[in-house]
Design an enzyme around this catalytic site. Structure first.
Site, PDB file in Angstrom:
ATOM      1  N   GLU A   1     -13.916 -81.593  46.259  1.00 51.04           N
ATOM      2  CA  GLU A   1     -15.049 -80.219  47.199  1.00 51.04           C
ATOM      3  C   GLU A   1     -13.769 -78.806  47.033  1.00 51.04           C
ATOM      4  O   GLU A   1     -13.138 -79.568  48.075  1.00 51.04           O
ATOM      5  CB  GLU A   1     -16.082 -81.289  47.990  1.00 51.04           C
ATOM      6  CG  GLU A   1     -16.541 -79.949  48.402  1.00 51.04           C
ATOM      7  CD  GLU A   1     -18.053 -80.067  48.977  1.00 51.04           C
ATOM      8  OE1 GLU A   1     -18.516 -79.598  49.960  1.00 51.04           O
ATOM      9  OE2 GLU A   1     -18.543 -81.122  48.897  1.00 51.04           O
TER      10      GLU A   1
ATOM     11  N   HIS B   1     -17.683 -70.922  50.327  1.00 54.28           N
ATOM     12  CA  HIS B   1     -17.920 -71.889  49.394  1.00 54.28           C
ATOM     13  C   HIS B   1     -17.097 -71.393  48.169  1.00 54.28           C
ATOM     14  O   HIS B   1     -17.207 -71.756  47.055  1.00 54.28           O
ATOM     15  CB  HIS B   1     -18.949 -72.783  49.944  1.00 54.28           C
ATOM     16  CG  HIS B   1     -19.122 -73.381  48.269  1.00 54.28           C
ATOM     17  ND1 HIS B   1     -18.158 -75.207  48.804  1.00 54.28           N
ATOM     18  CD2 HIS B   1     -19.470 -73.552  47.766  1.00 54.28           C
ATOM     19  CE1 HIS B   1     -18.293 -75.606  47.889  1.00 54.28           C
ATOM     20  NE2 HIS B   1     -19.521 -74.534  47.641  1.00 54.28           N
TER      21      HIS B   1
END
Length: 438
Positions: free
Chosen positions: A85, A393
């Site tokens: 991730e 992110h």
């Protein structure tokens, strides 16, 4: 297509690959090439990886990254993290650097007991069983001496064995509930070997007990297995500093930030929908280090989430408070980890990861893992309560989108320049790429 196959495990590696390619792909040649592309060129190393599991056809790579500047109990660590991730390693690194100038992380192993159980059915007088167990208890220790002698030399072994009456839940159901100290090994094989010997001793001694009736002698062992729920194998990690020292570029009002941060944690403490995502963020950090050091992240996940539910409601693993002008953020989690045995002595990158961490003991690794989870949680909460989670992110995630569209170096420069001052989303990046290529 998609037919069943008999004897798959008996096929050679090449035969397995050929069958998979022919059965599931319209272009078997390309499928075989993709599978073999991930083989290691070192045949001995590839053979080592093939032997980790069964029916191996290739390797599945995950990135190994480093989060530096973790100051834990006065010592700096560069923490290896294995995760797919984006933004996780960056967030951990940012938190580590932030807290390194504010006293660093404090971590303490509160206990390191591990648990195993022999589950059995007994149809008879409970008082007679209790008397039998009291008289037999020492024999369980004696019968396992060959198994425990090496562990005892390292300071570990069987701590205690209890008889537990569970007949209020299931008729005739009892347990031998045993606690263990396994020092630097995770200890699964050690514990299970002890438990299986307990079961043999239990059955043999029951058969020889003259006070039991024939029905009572015929107790049935259902299974003997360790538990991945280890509520007495706990590590505490925390950070704290005066509220005013929380200030930085994105925290202009540290008191307001601290109060909002505490509120965010309070919400996760009482709202399970939020708590699950909150704790998932913690496990981003925990699992990444657990994987990098060759430990069992599935066992850790199961145990941690059971612990988060121990009050009857799923809740936040971390907690925060402001008291006398001091901001404190902490967490206690169960972690059964090892630094010897299993993959720790086999996988070259696991050995390297442990070397980077200074060859830690199991207790030291517990502290490092817990601290990384807390750092990850702090980073997420800081983003959520200031700029929002997506800003950071998506800045990291944009590389995945650019790779997906096989952008050139020149295109990448133009795209990243454009999104320095524009909101990043998957749709907006794709639209910009498409317009760029028109």
């Amino acid at each position: 297509m998609n037919n069943a196959i008999a004897g798959f495990s008996k096929l050679s590696k090449e035969e397995k690959i050929n069958w998979i390619a022919a059965e599931y792909f319209t272009n078997p040649t390309n499928a075989i090439a993709t599978i073999k592309q991930y083989w290691n060129s070192d045949e001995n190393l590839q053979k080592l990886h093939d032997d980790f599991i069964e029916n191996t056809i290739t390797n599945f790579y995950l990135p190994l990254g480093i989060a530096p500047n973790f100051l834990v109990n006065g010592t700096y660590y560069s923490v290896p993290m294995v995760i797919e991730e984006s933004s996780v390693v960056a967030a951990a690194s940012k938190s580590a650097k932030y807290w390194s100038t504010r006293g660093g992380f404090k971590a303490t192993v509160l206990n390191s007991e591990k648990i195993g159980q022999v589950h059995f059915m007994y149809r008879g007088n409970v008082q007679k069983l209790e008397k039998f167990f009291a008289a037999t208890k020492t024999k369980f220790f004696t019968a396992t001496e060959d198994i425990t002698k090496n562990m005892q030399k390292r300071g570990g072994g069987i701590l205690d064995i209890e008889l537990r009456n569970k007949t209020n839940a299931i008729e005739n159901y009892f347990q031998l509930h045993a606690t263990f100290e396994t020092k630097d090994s995770m200890g699964a094989n050690f514990i299970n070997s002890c438990l299986e010997q307990f079961a043999k001793t239990l059955k043999a001694e029951a058969q020889n007990n003259i006070e039991f009736t024939e029905d009572e002698k015929d107790l049935q062992v259902v299974m003997s297995i360790l538990s991945n729920y280890v509520p007495n194998c706990i590590v505490r990690a925390e950070v704290s500093c005066p509220v005013e020292e929380l200030a930085e570029k994105k925290i202009e009002n540290p008191l307001e930030f601290a109060q909002k941060f505490v509120q965010a944690v309070n919400i996760a403490e009482i709202e399970p929908y939020r708590a699950v995502t909150h704790n998932k963020g913690i496990m981003n950090g925990v699992d990444a280090v657990v994987l990098a050091t060759g430990n069992d992240f599935r066992a850790v996940e199961a145990g941690v989430h059971a612990y988060a539910s121990r009050t009857g409601t799923y809740s936040s693993l971390s907690h925060a408070k402001i008291e006398n002008g001091i901001f404190t953020f902490w967490m206690e989690i169960p972690l059964a980890l090892g630094t010897v045995g299993g993959l720790t002595s086999l996988h070259p990158l696991v050995k390297m990861a442990l070397q980077i961490l200074g060859k830690p003991s199991a207790h030291e690794l517990m502290q490092i893992v817990a601290v990384t989870g807390l750092a990850q949680n702090f980073a997420a909460l800081r983003s959520l309560t200031t700029t929002g989670i997506q800003e950071g992110h998506m800045k990291m995630h944009i590389n995945n989108i650019l790779n997906q569209f096989e952008t050139s170096d020149e295109e990448r420069k133009m795209i990243k320049k454009h999104f320095e001052n524009n909101i990043i989303s998957h749709a907006s990046v794709v639209e910009f790429i498409e317009n760029l290529r028109k």
